[in-house]
Design a protein around this motif. Structure first.
Motif, short mmCIF file in Angstrom:
data_model
loop_
_atom_site.label_atom_id
_atom_site.label_comp_id
_atom_site.label_asym_id
_atom_site.label_seq_id
_atom_site.Cartn_x
_atom_site.Cartn_y
_atom_site.Cartn_z
N ALA A 110 51.64 -41.07 37.33
CA ALA A 110 51.26 -41.73 38.58
C ALA A 110 51.64 -43.20 38.55
CB ALA A 110 49.77 -41.56 38.84
N TRP A 111 51.39 -43.88 37.43
CA TRP A 111 51.75 -45.29 37.33
C TRP A 111 53.27 -45.47 37.38
CZ3 TRP A 111 49.17 -49.31 38.52
CH2 TRP A 111 47.79 -49.37 38.34
N LEU A 123 43.18 -53.92 40.13
CA LEU A 123 42.29 -53.40 39.11
C LEU A 123 42.98 -53.28 37.76
CD1 LEU A 123 40.48 -50.64 41.21
CD2 LEU A 123 39.56 -52.85 40.50
N LYS A 124 44.30 -53.22 37.79
CA LYS A 124 45.09 -53.19 36.56
C LYS A 124 45.33 -54.59 36.02
CE LYS A 124 47.78 -50.51 33.85
NZ LYS A 124 47.26 -49.40 33.04
N SER A 128 40.90 -44.51 42.43
CA SER A 128 39.67 -43.75 42.20
C SER A 128 39.36 -43.65 40.71
CB SER A 128 39.80 -42.34 42.80
OG SER A 128 39.97 -42.40 44.20
N LYS A 129 40.38 -43.37 39.91
CA LYS A 129 40.17 -43.26 38.46
C LYS A 129 39.68 -44.59 37.89
CE LYS A 129 41.23 -40.27 36.02
NZ LYS A 129 40.49 -39.14 35.43
N GLN A 130 40.28 -45.69 38.31
CA GLN A 130 39.88 -46.99 37.78
C GLN A 130 38.47 -47.37 38.22
OE1 GLN A 130 43.38 -49.98 37.30
NE2 GLN A 130 43.86 -48.78 39.11
N LEU A 131 38.11 -47.04 39.45
CA LEU A 131 36.76 -47.35 39.92
C LEU A 131 35.71 -46.55 39.15
CD1 LEU A 131 37.34 -47.51 43.78
CD2 LEU A 131 36.80 -49.43 42.27
N VAL A 182 41.01 -60.18 32.10
CA VAL A 182 41.69 -58.99 32.58
C VAL A 182 42.73 -58.58 31.56
CG1 VAL A 182 43.20 -58.07 34.35
CG2 VAL A 182 41.32 -59.56 34.98
N ASN A 183 42.69 -57.34 31.16
CA ASN A 183 43.67 -56.81 30.22
C ASN A 183 44.88 -56.33 31.01
OD1 ASN A 183 45.15 -55.50 28.30
ND2 ASN A 183 43.48 -54.17 27.57
#
Length: 735
Positions: free
Chosen positions: A140-141, A189-190, A574-577, A123-124
């Motif tokens: 957003a982050w 996911l991050k 959603s963006k990461q998926l 995982v990065n």
């Protein structure tokens, strides 16, 4: 002096007035968990604390004796809680036999490489494989990180909304279990799992606390709707942090949060799937928490249906909207939580009964929803022609639905295509709620509560009715809105749930991540990309509102909070998926063939000629298998030979399968096949026996040099073998 650390003080019914000066806290000590800053002795390495206890810290260099009282659990666990994160020790206590189980977190350069869904890639921490965030994602982050709540210097969740211009946040400054789920997934996911782990453990501690409304306490296992970290002053310029949970006793309408426990279980499974860390699920206190939630949901009652009976306002729609009874949203989350529980509960003599109960309930629930909640053009026409007042076991109109309930809007709105349909919002005797509830339908896809054909049909409906269900901002929470006399009667003239606003037909951007997950599962990513692109154009400019108003979602909601956290997190998830669709498989469920095989509804005496299980099983078979069965039936009718050599097709069900009586590592891996059998010698040497292999995790298998695809197979079939859902066949090894 070394910076502060937390130690836990047990939950007791004794008021800690010696340390606390606030009247409210002295009156309700069992509602709070506390943390006071203290300095630690430089020579002290760790402080062991019980997990079912309340954090407590003090500025004095003095020893504190922790008193442990846990009325809801007979088992307890202890773990360290210190700013020194180089070592976490977990002591597991089972009855009188105490065996320390030490789980170490190695120092910086020795950190274990995390595995995502069994993948070999690390995982990065700065994002997935060099994906560059644009300005919108960066903002957003930043907003999501600004919403993080800390407790004892550790992140434990995110507030519901953080609008700097809002002087009266009401309860939007609290951490909601439901609202935190998209935030948790965004962090996972991050590659940032600490906040999710802390959240799961702290909310678990709150589960067993005393909760009373009007001198009545709900059942054990209820999870809070939310909690808030409060800072209380002490003497000599000292302060104390406390966790103040809300189990519904302060909520509007005083409704217990039925969905909180379901979301907690779903998030626990997601944590293990994404991080590859299953040790959290195996802790005794976590296992006990899962069983308490399951037992609360599976408790016997007067209901004749396998669905969960709830009051109005007990889920995301937390105000009066006419969803009391058996709303689809609760049933879909209930089904997902049961499937998650069946995966995570450790199989032993004490858990066999609850696993069996869960399996039976899953089978009955899926059948009930697929048969009775599904509507399309043909089904609506059938309901329109129903006969009423049928008293028999063979009744077609089992729920005595009056045809007049089929509203004109529905007959005009339902698509002509037989490949489009949806699951209705609610079903009770003499009542069908034909409204389209988005969350319930999306989770039916994600959890495979619907059949594969039904799941595709739901997405087909959303695509065909895009202007109604998406409009200018995805997605409508329900369609259509209650208007005129319906709004007055059903909502009680609720000024917040006016037509096409808030829960009454408002558009909620947080539903975007669930829509994305459903689309990826069904191979329809283009629909999710279209919705995300549409949301990108407005969310930042509109300051990340909670919901949108009007029929097509054109305007920001009249009472919508700005900088709503789950709007931000839903967009990021959603963006990461979409950037990493392969990770989505960790978050949804495929069709469970074992549930299709087990039918507990005794259809032979009901007069029903078909069952949704048969249709689902048939849709999952290959065309060759379907043709083979038709050919065999024709041959049997004609009295001809049963040989299948003429068409070169294989014979199915020709003889019963033979299984091994005694299963060891060679039989287990050989039964899996697909290359897993090549590691028999290595696994026998390093692990020893099958029992140890069944509890071995991804990292251990990876260190043995077993490839990713074989690790996935071993873990998958190991779980099925433990649950009794699969066993190796002798003929498979010979082949």
């Amino acid at each position: 002096m070394i910076p502060s650390q937390c130690i836990l003080r047990a939950v007791t019914r004794i008021s800690p007035s010696k340390y606390i000066r606030e009247t409210a806290f002295r009156s309700y000590p069992s509602r709070f968990s506390s943390c006071i800053n203290q300095y630690r002795n430089a020579n002290s390495d760790t402080i062991i604390r019980p997990t079912n206890a309340v954090p407590f810290c003090t500025d004095r260099q003095s020893s504190v004796t922790a008193q442990v009282v846990s009325e809801a659990r007979s088992l307890s666990a202890s773990t360290t809680c210190a700013n020194d994160t180089t070592l976490d020790q977990i002591y597991t206590k089972n009855g009188l036999n105490v065996k320390p189980l030490v789980v170490e977190r190695l120092k910086g350069h020795e950190k274990d490489e995390e595995v995502v869904n069994g993948d070999d890639k690390s995982v990065n921490r700065d994002g997935f494989e060099g994906v560059k965030s644009n300005d919108l994602e960066e903002e957003a982050w930043r907003l999501l990180r600004d919403s993080v709540v800390t407790y004892c210097d550790s992140p434990v969740g995110t507030v519901a909304a953080k609008d700097p211009t809002d002087t009266m946040p009401s309860n939007y400054d609290q951490v909601f279990i439901r609202d935190f789920v998209p935030s948790a997934l965004a962090f996972l996911l991050k590659g940032e799992s600490e906040i999710v782990r802390n959240f799961l453990l702290h909310t678990l501690q709150l589960q067993s606390w005393e909760k009373t409304v009007d001198c009545y306490s709900p059942g054990q296992g209820l999870m809070p709707a939310s909690f808030k970290v409060r800072t209380l002053p002490l003497e000599e310029d000292k302060f104390e942090e406390v966790l103040d949970p809300d189990f519904g006793e302060a909520a509007i309408g005083r409704v217990a949060p039925v969905d909180s426990g379901l979301w907690w279980i779903i998030l626990l499974r997601a944590y293990g799937k994404i991080t590859g860390d299953y040790s959290l699920q195996e802790r005794i206190d976590v296992q006990t928490g899962i069983k308490m939630i399951a037992n609360l949901c599976l408790a016997d009652g007067f209901d004749m249906f396998p669905t969960l009976l709830v009051t109005d306002g007990s889920c995301m729609i937390d105000r009066r909207m006419g969803i009391h009874g058996h709303p689809l949203e609760i049933q879909a989350l209930f089904y997902s939580a049961l499937r998650s529980s069946r995966e995570m509960i450790t199989v032993n003599d004490s858990s066999k009964n609850i696993i069996k109960t869960i399996s039976n309930r899953l089978s009955a629930l899926s059948f009930h929803i697929r048969e009775n909640y599904w509507v399309d053009k043909n089904k609506i026409n059938e309901i329109y022609r129903y006969k009423t007042e049928e008293y028999s076991m063979d009744a077609t109109n089992k729920f005595n639905i009056y045809p007049e309930q089929v509203s004109p809007w529905l007959m005009d709105w339902v698509p002509e295509s037989p490949d489009s349909g949806f699951l209705i919002g609610n079903l009770q005797p003499a009542h069908m709620d034909f409204r389209f509830f988005t969350l319930g339908n999306l989770w039916s896809i994600i959890s495979s509560l619907g059949t594969p054909k039904q799941n595709q049909a739901i997405l087909n409906l959303i695509e065909e009715k895009w202007n109604d269900l998406v409009g200018h901002m995805p997605l409508k929470i329900c369609y259509p809105a209650l208007e005129s006399s319906e709004w007055h009667i059903i909502t009680g003239s609720d000024p917040k749930n006016t037509p096409w606003s808030y829960h009454n037909g408002g558009s909620w951007p947080t539903l975007l991540w669930q829509f994305t997950l459903a689309c990826i599962k069904m191979g329809r990513s283009e629909l999710a990309e279209k919705a995300v692109t549409m949301a990108e154009k407005r969310l930042q400019a509109d300051r990340w509102p909670e919901y949108y108003d009007t029929r097509d979602g054109k305007f920001i909601g009249k009472q919508s909070r700005l900088y709503q956290t789950w709007t931000i997190a839903g967009f990021l998830t959603s963006k990461q998926l979409l950037q990493n669709p392969e990770i989505a498989s960790s978050l949804f469920w495929e069709e469970d063939l074992e549930l299709l095989e087990s039918c507990v509804c005794v259809l032979t005496k009901s007069g029903r000629k078909k069952c949704s299980r048969a249709a689902a099983k048939f849709s999952l078979r290959t065309p060759a298998m379907a043709w083979t069965r038709l050919i065999q039936s024709a041959r049997a009718a004609l009295g001809t030979t049963h040989s299948s050599s003429t068409l070169g097709l294989p014979r199915f069900y020709s003889k019963p399968a033979t299984y091994f009586v005694k299963v060891g590592i060679p039989e287990f891996l050989g039964g899996i096949g697909r290359g897993a059998e090549t590691h028999i010698a290595k696994i026998e040497t390093e692990i020893g026996d099958l029992h140890k292999l069944l509890v071995t995790r991804t990292l251990r298998l990876k260190k043995l040099g077993i490839p990713c695809k074989h690790r996935k197979l071993i873990l998958k079939y190991g779980q099925k073998y433990r649950l009794g859902l699969w066993k190796p066949r002798a003929d498979a090894i010979k082949a």
